[in-house]
Scaffold this motif. Structure first.
Motif, short mmCIF file in Angstrom:
data_model
loop_
_atom_site.label_atom_id
_atom_site.label_comp_id
_atom_site.label_asym_id
_atom_site.label_seq_id
_atom_site.Cartn_x
_atom_site.Cartn_y
_atom_site.Cartn_z
N GLY A 10 63.70 -64.56 2.03
CA GLY A 10 63.46 -65.91 1.96
C GLY A 10 62.28 -66.28 1.15
N SER A 11 61.36 -67.29 1.27
CA SER A 11 60.27 -68.00 0.58
C SER A 11 59.42 -66.93 0.10
N GLY A 12 58.96 -65.82 0.46
CA GLY A 12 58.06 -64.90 0.06
C GLY A 12 56.57 -65.42 0.15
N SER A 13 56.20 -66.27 1.00
CA SER A 13 54.87 -66.67 0.99
C SER A 13 54.08 -65.43 1.62
N ASN A 14 54.30 -64.64 2.26
CA ASN A 14 53.66 -63.40 2.50
C ASN A 14 53.50 -62.26 1.27
N ALA A 85 58.76 -58.38 4.92
CA ALA A 85 58.03 -59.78 4.82
C ALA A 85 58.89 -60.79 4.78
N GLY A 86 59.30 -61.21 6.06
CA GLY A 86 60.41 -62.16 6.45
C GLY A 86 61.78 -61.75 5.90
N PHE A 87 62.00 -60.47 6.55
CA PHE A 87 63.37 -59.64 5.93
C PHE A 87 64.05 -60.09 7.41
N MET A 88 65.14 -60.68 7.42
CA MET A 88 65.92 -61.16 8.53
C MET A 88 67.06 -60.33 9.07
N ILE A 106 56.17 -57.97 9.62
CA ILE A 106 55.16 -59.17 10.17
C ILE A 106 56.12 -59.82 11.02
N HIS A 107 55.67 -60.29 12.23
CA HIS A 107 56.31 -61.28 13.18
C HIS A 107 55.66 -62.35 13.57
N PRO A 108 56.34 -63.64 13.57
CA PRO A 108 55.64 -64.65 14.07
C PRO A 108 55.36 -64.94 15.48
N GLN A 169 51.75 -69.30 9.54
CA GLN A 169 51.71 -68.62 8.22
C GLN A 169 50.48 -68.54 7.29
N GLU A 172 49.18 -65.63 8.88
CA GLU A 172 49.89 -64.18 8.46
C GLU A 172 49.39 -63.90 7.06
C1 GAR Z 1 57.08 -65.50 8.51
O1 GAR Z 1 56.56 -66.49 8.98
C2 GAR Z 1 57.33 -64.08 9.19
O2 GAR Z 1 56.56 -63.82 10.18
C3 GAR Z 1 58.71 -64.45 9.66
O3 GAR Z 1 59.50 -65.14 8.59
C4 GAR Z 1 58.28 -65.75 7.86
C5 GAR Z 1 58.76 -65.48 6.44
O4 GAR Z 1 57.94 -66.33 5.44
N1 GAR Z 1 59.49 -63.07 10.11
C6 GAR Z 1 60.45 -63.03 11.01
O5 GAR Z 1 60.93 -64.00 11.61
C7 GAR Z 1 60.90 -61.59 11.14
N2 GAR Z 1 62.05 -61.73 12.25
P1 GAR Z 1 57.65 -65.93 3.99
O6 GAR Z 1 59.01 -65.53 3.38
O7 GAR Z 1 57.23 -67.18 3.45
O8 GAR Z 1 56.77 -64.73 3.92
#
Ligand code: GAR
Length: 208
Positions: A10-14, A85-88, A106-108, A169, A172
Motif C-alpha cells: 500500500g501507501s508505504g509510509s513505513n 511493511a504493510g504487506f497484506m 510490523i503489525h498495528p 503509524q 511505527e
Molecule cells: C501499517 O500500519 C502496518 O502496521 C499495517 O499496515 C500499515 C501499512 O502502512 N500492517 C498490517 O496491517 C499487516 N497485517 P504503510 O503502507 O503506510 O507503511
C-alpha cells in the motif's frame, strides 16, 4: 551496509521512514516489491531510485506458486534482511522458513493482542486504554513470531479508528527503523523462536 528488501501492499509510509533513515542506520534498500501494482509505495521507491517489482497475487493460481515467485523476486535483490511493511498477504511455511531469522514484520497492535485485521477497531471496541504497534520476527505463525519492539499509544475517549491509525503509524515510523538498525548492527537475532538484542532475550511483550 546490509542489503534490505522491503515488501509492501500500500501507501508505504513505513518504507518512506526506512528510505529517509537508510544512511543513518547503515542499510542499502536494494529492492521494493509490491503485490499491488497501484501501491503508492512503489512511487516512493522510484523517487528514491530504488528498483521495484510487482508480483501480482491475482496472477497465480494458489499461494504456493505466488510465494515461489515472490521469493524469486526478493532473492534477486540479495537481501540480508526482508522487511514486510504493510504487506497484506498470508505467507506459506515454505516462504517463512526460507527467511527464518532474517524477516521482520510490523503489525498495528500490541501483539499478542489482535493478530490479523481491523486492529484499531478491535482495540476501540474492547475499550482498551492502550494500543500500539509491534515489530516482530516472522515465523510460520501469523503475527505470532517473537516480538522485537513495541510502541504504546494511549487511547483517548475521543479517538476514532482513523485517529488511532494515525497515532499508531507515527510510532511505527520510529520503531521500525530502530529494529532494522539493531539488525544491521548485528545486535538483533532470532534463535529457537526467541528474539535477542545484544545477546539478551527480549521479553514476550517486546522492548518498549
Ligand atoms: C501499517 O500500519 C502496518 O502496521 C499495517 O499496515 C500499515 C501499512 O502502512 N500492517 C498490517 O496491517 C499487516 N497485517 P504503510 O503502507 O503506510 O507503511
Amino acid at each position: 551496509p546490509i542489503n534490505v528488501v522491503v515488501v509492501i501492499s500500500g501507501s508505504g509510509s513505513n518504507l518512506q521512514a526506512l528510505i529517509d533513515q537508510a544512511a543513518a542506520i547503515n542499510i542499502n534498500i536494494t529492492g521494493v516489491i509490491s503485490n499491488i501494482a497501484s501501491a503508492y509505495g512503489l512511487t516512493r521507491a522510484a523517487q528514491a531510485n530504488i528498483p521495484t517489482q510487482v508480483v501480482d497475487h491475482t496472477q497465480f493460481s494458489d499461494r504456493t506458486t505466488f510465494d515461489t515467485a515472490l521469493m524469486a523476486a526478493i532473492d534477486s535483490y540479495q537481501p540480508d534482511l526482508v522487511v514486510l511493511a504493510g504487506f497484506m498477504r498470508i505467507l506459506t511455511p515454505t516462504f517463512t522458513k526460507h527467511y527464518t531469522g532474517r524477516m521482520l514484520n510490523i503489525h498495528p497492535s500490541l501483539l499478542p493482542k489482535y493478530r490479523g485485521l481491523h486492529t484499531h477497531k478491535r482495540a476501540l471496541e474492547a475499550g482498551d486504554k492502550e494500543h500500539g504497534a509491534t515489530v516482530h520476527f516472522v515465523t510460520e505463525e501469523l503475527d505470532g513470531g517473537p516480538n522485537v519492539i513495541q510502541a504504546i499509544v494511549p487511547v483517548a475517549g475521543s479517538d476514532t479508528e482513523a485517529s488511532l491509525m494515525e497515532k499508531v503509524q507515527q510510532k511505527e515510523h520510529k520503531i521500525y527503523p530502530q529494529a532494522v538498525a539493531w539488525f544491521a548492527e548485528g545486535n538483533l537475532k532470532m534463535e529457537h523462536n526467541k528474539a535477542f538484542l545484544l545477546g539478551e532475550m527480549l521479553p514476550p511483550t517486546g522492548k518498549r
